[in-house]
Scaffold this active site. Structure first.
Site, PDB file in Angstrom:
ATOM      1  N   ASN A  25       0.901  -1.190  -0.191  1.00  0.00           N
ATOM      2  CA  ASN A  25      -0.015  -0.138  -0.064  1.00  0.00           C
ATOM      3  C   ASN A  25       0.935   1.233   0.003  1.00  0.00           C
ATOM      4  O   ASN A  25       0.553   2.185  -0.550  1.00  0.00           O
ATOM      5  CB  ASN A  25      -0.980   0.015   1.223  1.00  0.00           C
ATOM      6  CG  ASN A  25      -2.158  -0.740   0.790  1.00  0.00           C
ATOM      7  OD1 ASN A  25      -3.026  -0.411   0.064  1.00  0.00           O
ATOM      8  ND2 ASN A  25      -2.237  -2.147   1.526  1.00  0.00           N
ATOM      9  N   LEU A 104      -2.501   1.340  18.618  1.00  0.00           N
ATOM     10  CA  LEU A 104      -1.983   2.504  19.007  1.00  0.00           C
ATOM     11  C   LEU A 104      -2.853   3.133  20.382  1.00  0.00           C
ATOM     12  O   LEU A 104      -3.979   2.848  20.662  1.00  0.00           O
ATOM     13  CB  LEU A 104      -2.344   3.647  18.031  1.00  0.00           C
ATOM     14  CG  LEU A 104      -1.580   3.483  16.510  1.00  0.00           C
ATOM     15  CD1 LEU A 104      -2.018   4.275  15.492  1.00  0.00           C
ATOM     16  CD2 LEU A 104       0.016   3.656  16.686  1.00  0.00           C
ATOM     17  N   HIS A 120      -8.320  -1.593   5.567  1.00  0.00           N
ATOM     18  CA  HIS A 120      -8.598  -2.688   6.199  1.00  0.00           C
ATOM     19  C   HIS A 120      -9.386  -3.860   5.236  1.00  0.00           C
ATOM     20  O   HIS A 120     -10.168  -3.349   4.271  1.00  0.00           O
ATOM     21  CB  HIS A 120      -9.679  -2.873   7.300  1.00  0.00           C
ATOM     22  CG  HIS A 120      -9.986  -3.789   8.041  1.00  0.00           C
ATOM     23  ND1 HIS A 120      -9.280  -4.791   9.028  1.00  0.00           N
ATOM     24  CD2 HIS A 120     -11.236  -4.859   7.900  1.00  0.00           C
ATOM     25  CE1 HIS A 120      -9.789  -5.975   9.145  1.00  0.00           C
ATOM     26  NE2 HIS A 120     -11.047  -5.881   8.631  1.00  0.00           N
ATOM     27  N   GLU A 185      -7.290  -2.264  -2.830  1.00  0.00           N
ATOM     28  CA  GLU A 185      -6.790  -1.561  -1.748  1.00  0.00           C
ATOM     29  C   GLU A 185      -5.722  -0.524  -2.318  1.00  0.00           C
ATOM     30  O   GLU A 185      -5.572   0.648  -1.916  1.00  0.00           O
ATOM     31  CB  GLU A 185      -5.791  -2.288  -0.684  1.00  0.00           C
ATOM     32  CG  GLU A 185      -6.690  -3.165   0.157  1.00  0.00           C
ATOM     33  CD  GLU A 185      -5.739  -4.128   0.982  1.00  0.00           C
ATOM     34  OE1 GLU A 185      -4.985  -3.513   1.637  1.00  0.00           O
ATOM     35  OE2 GLU A 185      -6.049  -5.124   1.553  1.00  0.00           O
TER      36      GLU A 185
END
Ligand code: GRF
Length: 229
Positions: A25, A104, A120, A185
């Protein structure tokens, strides 16, 4: 501004990309930037894993990259604080999670409110979490896909920006489905970032609207196809 790309000059959005693995990505973002389709500049790539192939991609394209190994920090908060520090020093305004395999902390989300995107490999809110292509197959869904969303403190739960749908075939394995999803994606992530760069994203609660966006086609998708009309 038309429903396609903004015709006015858009300023380059300073990105910080978080990656842990292959970084395909990340590569798609780099390719779109280099092709002049994405008004963004990758200021820094942070990897928590020194072996990540994402780092090799940075070397090839002369993109600044740093390894921040989470194992060197006594807590998640200290690790996140170091990343926040670097991202701020690099002038990052939008954080891109691209296959980043760490959760995170709330502090990180407070540092970049509604300025963190994630991708996702499923149609959220179905199948959050990990191993989602296998879970989609096990469930027997006929369509799957991918989702770009703003990240919040939940797991894959923030407001959705773009989704792409792909069919699931009888002979699919988790790998073949993942490959079909990954191709999408690579198309929707740069587009979501470009919408952000063009300041076209409006958020009202959970709903995201793209200003001057094209309407999606009204045609329904069927899998398997209908045979009677
Ligand atoms: C992608 O499937 C992404 O949706 C998920 O992790 C994978 C990362 O792939 N969050 P890559 O590192 O970008 O190739």
């Amino acid at each position: 501004m038309q429903c396609g790309r903004a015709t006015v000059m858009t300023k380059k959005i300073p990105l910080g990309v978080l990656a842990s693995g292959s970084g395909s990505n990340l590569q798609s973002l780099i390719d779109h930037i280099e092709a002049g389709r994405l008004d963004a500049e990758i200021r820094v790539v942070l990897c928590n894993n020194a072996d990540a192939y994402a780092l090799e991609r940075c070397r090839k394209h002369r993109i600044p990259a740093r390894v921040v190994d989470h194992r060197a920090f006594a807590s998640r908060e200290l690790f996140d604080r170091r990343m926040i520090e670097i991202l701020n020093d690099c002038g990052v305004t939008l954080v891109i999670m691209a296959g980043f395999m760490r959760i995170l902390s709330p502090e990180f989300f407070r540092a970049f409110p509604l300025r963190i995107m994630n991708i996702h490999p499923a149609l959220l809110p179905s199948f959050p979490g990990t191993h989602v292509q296998q879970k989609a197959l096990d469930y027997g869904v006929r369509f799957s896909g991918c989702t770009v969303h703003f990240a919040d403190e939940g797991v894959d739960s923030g407001p959705i920006i773009i989704q792409a749908v792909v069919p699931v075939f009888d002979e699919d394995t988790a790998e073949s489905l993942a490959e079909r999803i990954l191709k999408e994606e690579h198309r929707i992530y740069p587009q979501a970032v470009q919408y952000y760069a063009e300041e076209r994203i409006e958020i009202a609660g959970r709903r995201v609207r793209i200003r001057n966006g094209c309407a999606a086609t009204e045609k329904a998708l069927h899998n398997p196809p209908l045979t009677f009309y």
